[in-house]
Motif scaffolding. Structure first.
Motif, PDB file in Angstrom:
ATOM      1  N   VAL B  66       0.844  -1.192   0.000  1.00  0.00           N
ATOM      2  CA  VAL B  66       0.000   0.000   0.000  1.00  0.00           C
ATOM      3  C   VAL B  66       0.876   1.238   0.000  1.00  0.00           C
ATOM      4  N   SER B  67       0.233   2.348  -0.325  1.00  0.00           N
ATOM      5  CA  SER B  67       0.913   3.636  -0.322  1.00  0.00           C
ATOM      6  C   SER B  67      -0.066   4.695   0.154  1.00  0.00           C
ATOM      7  N   ARG B  68       0.409   5.548   1.064  1.00  0.00           N
ATOM      8  CA  ARG B  68      -0.406   6.679   1.497  1.00  0.00           C
ATOM      9  C   ARG B  68       0.509   7.903   1.606  1.00  0.00           C
ATOM     10  N   GLU B  69       0.586   8.620   0.501  1.00  0.00           N
ATOM     11  CA  GLU B  69       1.425   9.814   0.416  1.00  0.00           C
ATOM     12  C   GLU B  69       0.652  11.074   0.825  1.00  0.00           C
ATOM     13  N   LYS B  70      -0.662  11.039   0.674  1.00  0.00           N
ATOM     14  CA  LYS B  70      -1.515  12.151   1.076  1.00  0.00           C
ATOM     15  C   LYS B  70      -2.642  11.617   1.937  1.00  0.00           C
ATOM     16  N   LYS B  71      -3.151  12.449   2.819  1.00  0.00           N
ATOM     17  CA  LYS B  71      -4.163  12.010   3.776  1.00  0.00           C
ATOM     18  C   LYS B  71      -5.398  11.448   3.078  1.00  0.00           C
ATOM     19  N   GLU B  72      -5.783  12.019   1.962  1.00  0.00           N
ATOM     20  CA  GLU B  72      -7.033  11.638   1.333  1.00  0.00           C
ATOM     21  C   GLU B  72      -6.931  10.414   0.420  1.00  0.00           C
ATOM     22  N   ARG B  73      -5.730   9.959   0.141  1.00  0.00           N
ATOM     23  CA  ARG B  73      -5.558   8.908  -0.862  1.00  0.00           C
ATOM     24  C   ARG B  73      -4.822   7.700  -0.293  1.00  0.00           C
ATOM     25  N   PHE B  74      -5.389   6.519  -0.570  1.00  0.00           N
ATOM     26  CA  PHE B  74      -4.790   5.273  -0.091  1.00  0.00           C
ATOM     27  C   PHE B  74      -4.812   4.275  -1.241  1.00  0.00           C
ATOM     28  N   SER B  75      -3.646   3.849  -1.659  1.00  0.00           N
ATOM     29  CA  SER B  75      -3.533   2.987  -2.827  1.00  0.00           C
ATOM     30  C   SER B  75      -3.171   1.564  -2.426  1.00  0.00           C
ATOM     31  N   LEU B  76      -3.809   0.614  -3.077  1.00  0.00           N
ATOM     32  CA  LEU B  76      -3.484  -0.805  -2.896  1.00  0.00           C
ATOM     33  C   LEU B  76      -2.762  -1.282  -4.140  1.00  0.00           C
ATOM     34  N   ILE B  77      -1.639  -1.962  -3.939  1.00  0.00           N
ATOM     35  CA  ILE B  77      -0.815  -2.409  -5.050  1.00  0.00           C
ATOM     36  C   ILE B  77      -0.687  -3.924  -5.011  1.00  0.00           C
ATOM     37  N   LEU B  78      -1.029  -4.544  -6.130  1.00  0.00           N
ATOM     38  CA  LEU B  78      -0.779  -5.977  -6.290  1.00  0.00           C
ATOM     39  C   LEU B  78       0.510  -6.087  -7.075  1.00  0.00           C
ATOM     40  N   GLU B  79       1.559  -6.535  -6.426  1.00  0.00           N
ATOM     41  CA  GLU B  79       2.895  -6.509  -7.022  1.00  0.00           C
ATOM     42  C   GLU B  79       2.980  -7.375  -8.284  1.00  0.00           C
ATOM     43  N   SER B  80       2.383  -8.532  -8.234  1.00  0.00           N
ATOM     44  CA  SER B  80       2.360  -9.438  -9.392  1.00  0.00           C
ATOM     45  C   SER B  80       1.047 -10.217  -9.310  1.00  0.00           C
ATOM     46  N   ALA B  81       0.060  -9.729 -10.035  1.00  0.00           N
ATOM     47  CA  ALA B  81      -1.293 -10.259  -9.877  1.00  0.00           C
ATOM     48  C   ALA B  81      -1.352 -11.760 -10.154  1.00  0.00           C
ATOM     49  N   SER B  82      -2.145 -12.438  -9.328  1.00  0.00           N
ATOM     50  CA  SER B  82      -2.364 -13.866  -9.530  1.00  0.00           C
ATOM     51  C   SER B  82      -3.861 -14.144  -9.533  1.00  0.00           C
ATOM     52  N   THR B  83      -4.242 -15.291 -10.074  1.00  0.00           N
ATOM     53  CA  THR B  83      -5.678 -15.588 -10.213  1.00  0.00           C
ATOM     54  C   THR B  83      -6.375 -15.661  -8.858  1.00  0.00           C
ATOM     55  N   ASN B  84      -5.654 -16.027  -7.795  1.00  0.00           N
ATOM     56  CA  ASN B  84      -6.303 -16.090  -6.483  1.00  0.00           C
ATOM     57  C   ASN B  84      -6.518 -14.711  -5.853  1.00  0.00           C
ATOM     58  N   GLN B  85      -6.138 -13.680  -6.563  1.00  0.00           N
ATOM     59  CA  GLN B  85      -6.435 -12.320  -6.119  1.00  0.00           C
ATOM     60  C   GLN B  85      -7.670 -11.753  -6.823  1.00  0.00           C
ATOM     61  N   THR B  86      -8.312 -12.580  -7.625  1.00  0.00           N
ATOM     62  CA  THR B  86      -9.606 -12.209  -8.188  1.00  0.00           C
ATOM     63  C   THR B  86     -10.594 -12.064  -7.047  1.00  0.00           C
ATOM     64  N   SER B  87     -11.176 -10.876  -6.909  1.00  0.00           N
ATOM     65  CA  SER B  87     -12.015 -10.603  -5.754  1.00  0.00           C
ATOM     66  C   SER B  87     -12.644  -9.225  -5.896  1.00  0.00           C
ATOM     67  N   MET B  88     -13.534  -8.914  -4.932  1.00  0.00           N
ATOM     68  CA  MET B  88     -14.051  -7.559  -4.764  1.00  0.00           C
ATOM     69  C   MET B  88     -13.182  -6.876  -3.712  1.00  0.00           C
ATOM     70  N   TYR B  89     -12.673  -5.693  -4.056  1.00  0.00           N
ATOM     71  CA  TYR B  89     -11.832  -4.940  -3.128  1.00  0.00           C
ATOM     72  C   TYR B  89     -12.591  -3.705  -2.656  1.00  0.00           C
ATOM     73  N   LEU B  90     -12.668  -3.556  -1.349  1.00  0.00           N
ATOM     74  CA  LEU B  90     -13.387  -2.443  -0.737  1.00  0.00           C
ATOM     75  C   LEU B  90     -12.442  -1.565   0.052  1.00  0.00           C
ATOM     76  N   CYS B  91     -12.517  -0.286  -0.197  1.00  0.00           N
ATOM     77  CA  CYS B  91     -11.778   0.702   0.575  1.00  0.00           C
ATOM     78  C   CYS B  91     -12.737   1.314   1.599  1.00  0.00           C
ATOM     79  N   ALA B  92     -12.213   1.691   2.745  1.00  0.00           N
ATOM     80  CA  ALA B  92     -13.040   2.334   3.764  1.00  0.00           C
ATOM     81  C   ALA B  92     -12.208   3.372   4.502  1.00  0.00           C
ATOM     82  N   SER B  93     -12.899   4.324   5.118  1.00  0.00           N
ATOM     83  CA  SER B  93     -12.217   5.300   5.953  1.00  0.00           C
ATOM     84  C   SER B  93     -13.016   5.531   7.222  1.00  0.00           C
ATOM     85  N   SER B  94     -12.332   6.034   8.248  1.00  0.00           N
ATOM     86  CA  SER B  94     -13.020   6.378   9.493  1.00  0.00           C
ATOM     87  C   SER B  94     -12.218   7.454  10.204  1.00  0.00           C
TER      88      SER B  94
END
Lengths: 113, 114
Positions: B66-94
């Motif tokens: 992950v990367s969070r360079e600014k307060k409002e932005r949060f990035s998820l990085i899949l370094e080398s995508a694989s078939t078992n990473q097929t999914s729904m990805y949800l971001c949340a904040s609090s």
């Protein structure tokens, strides 16, 4: 870390009946217990929550009860309507930074006419 | 009035690709989270961040960063995508605070890795 178990995984009720979904948690330090509703194709949305200093909270047709001694909490929906059909998730935070939530595996509620 | 925005609703990527999932919130929340949602498994925490440049592993961080360079932005990085990473990805904040506060979720990104 926190462990949350949720039952049942599916629940079918007739319109007008009540529905109850139950969750247990493992970390006695957990102090906040939210419930989320996720309609098909949509984001989870908070519908009700309860903090550890109360035993019950109501909001119209929905209520949540908490038993800290037994470490379980439940969602109660009365007079169910078709629009209540959704997946419901319970959650608990455990301890540590950022108040991260551990979710249950979800309950698919189907309200039939 | 969308408050947590995920950049893509659907993504199809090839095995081995580097994949970036972006999340932006406009509520000035300190905490941000990435979960993946799979049938029968609920929502499982991948990574979270409680401040800019701060990150902590969740329950299933393997294969992700992950990367969070600014307060409002949060990035998820899949370094080398694989078939078992097929999914729904949800971001949340609090917001930060005690007692805990509920999350606001994004609409999700459905990722398919082929």
């Amino acid at each position: 870390g926190e462990n949350v178990e949720q039952h049942p995984s599916t629940l079918s009720v007739q319109e007008g009946d009540s529905a109850v979904i139950k969750c247990t948690y493992s970390d006695s330090a957990s102090n906040y217990f939210p419930w989320y509703k996720q309609e098909l194709g949509k984001r989870p949305q908070l519908i009700i929550d309860i903090r550890s200093n109360v035993g019950e909270k109501k909001d119209q047709r929905i209520a949540v009860t908490l038993n800290k001694t037994a470490k379980h909490f439940s969602l109660h929906i009365t007079e169910t309507q078709p629009e209540d059909s959704a997946v419901y998730f319970c959650a608990a935070p455990g301890t540590g930074t950022a108040s991260k939530l551990t979710f249950g595996t979800g309950t698919r509620l189907q309200v039939t006419l | 009035d969308v408050k947590v925005t995920q950049s893509s609703r659907y993504l199809v990527k090839r095995t081995g690709e580097k994949v970036f999932l972006e999340c932006v919130q406009d509520m000035d929340h300190e905490n941000m989270f990435w979960y993946r949602q799979d049938p029968g498994l609920g929502l499982r925490l991948i990574y979270f961040s409680y401040d800019v440049k701060m990150k902590e592993k969740g329950d299933i961080p393997e294969g992700y960063s992950v990367s969070r360079e600014k307060k409002e932005r949060f990035s998820l990085i899949l370094e080398s995508a694989s078939t078992n990473q097929t999914s729904m990805y949800l971001c949340a904040s609090s917001p930060i605070g005690f007692p805990n506060y509920g999350y606001t979720f994004g609409s999700g990104t459905r990722l398919t890795v082929v």
